[in-house]
Write a protein that holds these residues in place. Structure first.
Motif, PDB file in Angstrom:
ATOM      1  N   VAL A  19      13.101  19.431 -55.713  1.00  0.00           N
ATOM      2  CA  VAL A  19      14.171  19.966 -56.888  1.00  0.00           C
ATOM      3  C   VAL A  19      13.115  20.682 -57.810  1.00  0.00           C
ATOM      4  O   VAL A  19      11.942  20.278 -57.915  1.00  0.00           O
ATOM      5  N   TYR A  37      17.758  23.202 -55.530  1.00  0.00           N
ATOM      6  CA  TYR A  37      17.120  22.777 -54.005  1.00  0.00           C
ATOM      7  C   TYR A  37      15.814  23.446 -53.794  1.00  0.00           C
ATOM      8  O   TYR A  37      15.967  25.157 -53.995  1.00  0.00           O
ATOM      9  N   VAL A  59      14.285  23.258 -48.209  1.00  0.00           N
ATOM     10  CA  VAL A  59      15.179  22.053 -47.731  1.00  0.00           C
ATOM     11  C   VAL A  59      15.087  22.192 -45.831  1.00  0.00           C
ATOM     12  O   VAL A  59      15.522  23.214 -45.551  1.00  0.00           O
TER      13      VAL A  59
END
Length: 354
Positions: free
Chosen positions: A284, A289, A292
């Protein structure tokens, strides 16, 4: 108020000096750096969860629990530490936490600016240059005193910091090292070796003493007198005991969160859903974000749509997670029987998210 400008000392003394002053109710500023490396965990942490204790033992790296909160950190002589000890009734102390940090972090900012690094305060308790952290600070209550601690980072051993922490796997460790190098900087890195060489430990500590006295008023040279030495000896028996180090700390949920700086966090989460185990690894950065990585029992189904979800999340605001997941399911982009929006929220939510 006294100034204890001690320079390089044994690592044990670098911790005992300010703990002892606080327990004695003596106000002052200590400036120290440890002669050898060690790992320091926060007051509320669980040592076994935060630190790779076996690695530290094998490599003779001591682990210490301080009486101030915050996270686990690797400390060595490349960092110059300050500890400001104030009695709770000192009128210099602002009424709220934000004002406290702003007031007492300013001397650190001024030192960096003086040596040619454009630094600024970043709430709640960081000093940054650009987007990189260059000083970390914390506050705690010890005895009848408030203790403000922090550092000037001359140099930093990124590899050792990444290695001593307890992590779920080596991929996470590699990502931790990369995130550290991208979001934490040093005097040497910012100024270059030659320019940084102009500012040795003595010169930097002198600047620190000067800047803090602009806030606190004049300080007198402090000495390790008999009473202080006796207190340090007495405290050592408790603070260096296994009972203190391994006291029950705050148990965190399954996973791992490592804060690098304000706005930069590396996260690993595990959640057992009805449809199977979910694992999420992500970064983060300033409320969004980074890359991922999702895995779990559902990965045996190529059509699950997980790779699409990973791509959809990257770059999105963490506060939009709930709406994004709802949209993804409405579009029929994901097929994970027994795993729904609440399960994804369990592994992907962070502070500031729904």
């Amino acid at each position: 108020m006294n100034l204890y400008n001690l320079g390089r000392v044994a690592w044990e003394e670098s911790q005992l000096i300010y703990h002892s002053l606080a327990h004695m109710g003596r106000e002052g500023l200590s400036l120290v750096s440890p002669a050898t490396p060690y790992v320091c965990i926060g007051y509320h942490q669980d040592a076994a969860q935060e630190v790779d204790l076996a690695y530290c033992q094998d490599h003779r790296i001591p682990v210490f629990r301080r009486e101030v909160g915050g996270g686990a950190v690797y400390l060595d002589g490349g960092q110059l530490f300050f500890h400001l000890i104030l009695r709770r009734d000192n009128p210099l102390i602002p009424k709220n936490k934000a004002a406290f940090y702003r007031k007492f972090i300013q001397p650190v900012v001024n030192v960096y600016n003086t040596i040619g690094i454009p630094a600024e305060y970043k709430p709640v308790n960081d000093v940054v240059t650009g987007k990189r952290k260059i000083s970390g600070t914390g506050v705690g209550e010890i005895g009848e005193c408030i203790v403000f601690v922090g550092n000037l980072i001359v140099d930093f051993d990124y590899a050792s910091m990444a290695r001593v922490l307890k992590v779920p796997d080596e991929k996470f460790r590699d990502k931790l090292y990369k995130t550290l190098t991208e979001n934490l900087t040093t005097i040497r890195r910012e100024l270059g070796e030659r320019q940084a060489g102009r500012w040795d430990d003595t010169a930097l500590n002198a600047l620190m003493a000067e800047e803090f006295q602009k806030v606190t008023g004049p300080m007198q040279p402090g000495k390790r007198d008999e009473a202080l030495c006796e207190k340090m000896t007495a405290l050592a028996g408790r603070l260096f005991s296994d009972a203190w180090l391994f006291r029950k700390g705050k148990r965190r949920p399954s996973g791992r969160d490592v804060k690098i700086r304000a706005g930069a966090e590396l996260v690993h989460r595990i959640h057992k859903a009805q449809g199977g185990l979910i694992r999420a690894d992500f970064e983060v950065l300033d409320g969004r974000y980074g890359a991922v990585r999702l895995s779990g029992d559902f990965f045996c189904f190529p059509e699950s749509g997980i790779s699409d979800l990973e791509a959809r999340l990257t770059g999105k605001a963490v506060s939009d997670l709930g709406a994004l997941l709802d949209s993804f399911y409405r579009e029929g982009r994901i097929e994970t029987p027994g795993i729904g929006t609440p399960d994804w929220l369990s592994v992907l939510s962070v502070k500031g998210a729904p």
